[in-house]
Design an enzyme around this catalytic site. Structure first.
Site: not given
Ligand SMILES: *Cc1c(COP(=O)(O)O)cnc(C)c1O
Length: 430
Positions: A107
């Site tokens: 993210k």
């Molecule tokens: C947020 C997150 C996801 C999921 O991603 P999305 O875009 O919401 O599908 C998967 N793995 C980790 C470690 C995350 O922080």
């Protein structure tokens, strides 16, 4: 580029307005009016481009004239100034490691890009912007780090007390400056409910310009296309890859599908889910039913009603046959998740985090049916963020990477909040 609301009851807006608003006034998600196409030169040149140049080429059509080219180039360069290595794990499977950013979560890319765009936009307006976000763990750290010190932007993060890992809590609560962590005596659903209520509260909206920093925001969602481009830059096989994406809110995989629609050569996608399987079930049956989230070991994917599902349907013009031709769903249980972490570690030495393990297992199953194919799974977090899951399985401690070791000696600063809207309202009206 103009963006329309998927609820069709709001005017179209440019990238700037879509980023500042987060969500359209009719409650819908913004979606671009057309999908830009990668030029044949860009695709032929992929392997020779720098990460920053490639990011700029991908995102520029979406930004349009909302940000001047030189500023956007700088924003792109700052966003992706760490590695995205493609690491072979088995003969058939490679990991695209997305955890080399400052908070060890994928993210970081979306949060860094969005924060810099919002920082640029806020230079041109007098009213400060408040980013209000609920987190179950990873979002909050990435957003806090991305927005730290951005002038004109205040960040308020709600997290459930005692329900994020110690490292995640330090990432949220030790930065200070323009970042405030509200420690809610409740669970993640309480946090999300309070945030949603604030976005609908005329008193708060009259007092502050609020925006959200989760993947409903186009400036956080769209830059995730970069990962898929970086995977292709490092891809050494003759055939196009199958890509497995651990999915919760489906922002990441939806960005991959956008890149594919622009011409990026990916053969197939696997939407890897934990027990929260609403979209996987839709892919299999053609019927979608949102459900309350259930708690799993891959907790960043514990989403019962994924917000970006509507964008996926829009991209495929609501045609189940078209979506399910390109995307398969897979459901992986907690038992399979821990078994996969243990087995892969023992057989290859590679240490998966719980989210990556879900994707690895889903990809493995797909490749069993397609033995001629090669695949990539997105490793979305560093295993050190989930020691309580990983360490018992491998019977050893996971060393804390140098990048976050400094955090361990810092002091948590948070504001305790009862899980009642009146408490959040009072905070936001101060
Ligand atoms: C947020 C997150 C996801 C999921 O991603 P999305 O875009 O919401 O599908 C998967 N793995 C980790 C470690 C995350 O922080």
């Amino acid at each position: 580029m103009r963006y329309y609301s998927l609820n069709q009851q709001a005017p179209t807006v440019d990238f700037r307005a879509a980023t500042i608003a987060g969500q359209a006034p009719d409650g819908g998600l913004y979606f671009p009016e057309h999908i830009p196409q990668f030029s044949p030169e860009l695709l032929a040149n992929l392997k020779n481009m720098t990460r920053a140049d490639l990011a700029f080429e991908v995102i520029q059509p979406y930004v349009g004239d909302a940000i001047p080219a030189d500023v956007l180039r700088r924003i792109c360069a700052e966003t992706v100034d760490f590695e995205f290595p493609l690491v072979p794990v088995t003969g058939q499977i490679s990991a695209l490691e997305l955890f080399h950013g400052p908070t060890l979560a994928f993210k970081d890319v979306g949060a860094r890009f969005m924060s810099r765009c919002l920082g640029y936009f806020s230079q041109q307006q007098t009213a400060p912007v408040t980013v209000l976000v609920a987190t179950s763990g990873d979002t909050g750290g990435a957003v806090a780090d991305g927005f730290l010190g951005v002038p004109g932007v205040e960040v308020v993060i709600l997290y459930p007390s005692g329900k994020v890992s110690p490292l995640q809590e330090l990432q949220l609560t030790t930065l200070g400056q323009n970042i405030t962590a509200l420690e809610v005596r409740g669970n993640f659903d309480d946090c999300q409910r309070l945030v949603k209520q604030a976005f609908l509260d005329p008193q708060v909206l009259a007092h502050r310009q609020l925006t959200s920093a989760n993947s409903i925001n186009v400036a956080r969602w769209l830059p995730q296309q970069f990962y898929y481009c970086y995977a292709l830059q490092q891809w050494a096989h003759d055939t196009v890859p199958v890509v497995a994406v651990p999915s919760g809110n489906f922002g990441n995989i939806c960005a991959g599908l956008m890149a594919h629609a622009s011409g990026l050569p990916i053969g197939h996608f696997v939407a890897a889910c934990n027990a929260n399987s609403a979209v996987a079930d839709y892919l299999r049956t053609g019927t979608f039913a949102a459900r309350p989230a259930v708690v799993t070991l891959s907790n960043a994917m514990d989403v019962g009603n994924p917000s970006n599902f509507g964008r996926i349907l829009e991209l495929f013009e609501q045609q189940h046959a078209a979506v399910s031709r390109l995307v398969s769903g897979a459901v992986v249980s907690d038992t399979e998740t821990t078994a996969t972490i243990g087995r892969v570690h023992q057989q290859t030495g590679y240490l998966l985090d719980p989210h990556g393990a879900v994707a690895f297992r889903a990809l493995e199953d797909y490749l069993t049916e397609h033995p001629e194919a090669h695949g990539i799974f997105l490793e979305t977090a560093h295993p050190v963020k989930f020691p309580e899951v990983v360490e018992p399985v491998i019977g050893a401690e996971v060393p804390v990477p140098v990048a976050v070791r400094g955090l361990l000696s810092r002091t948590k600063q948070s504001v305790l909040l009862e899980p009642e809207y009146a408490a959040l309202q009072e905070f936001l009206l101060r």
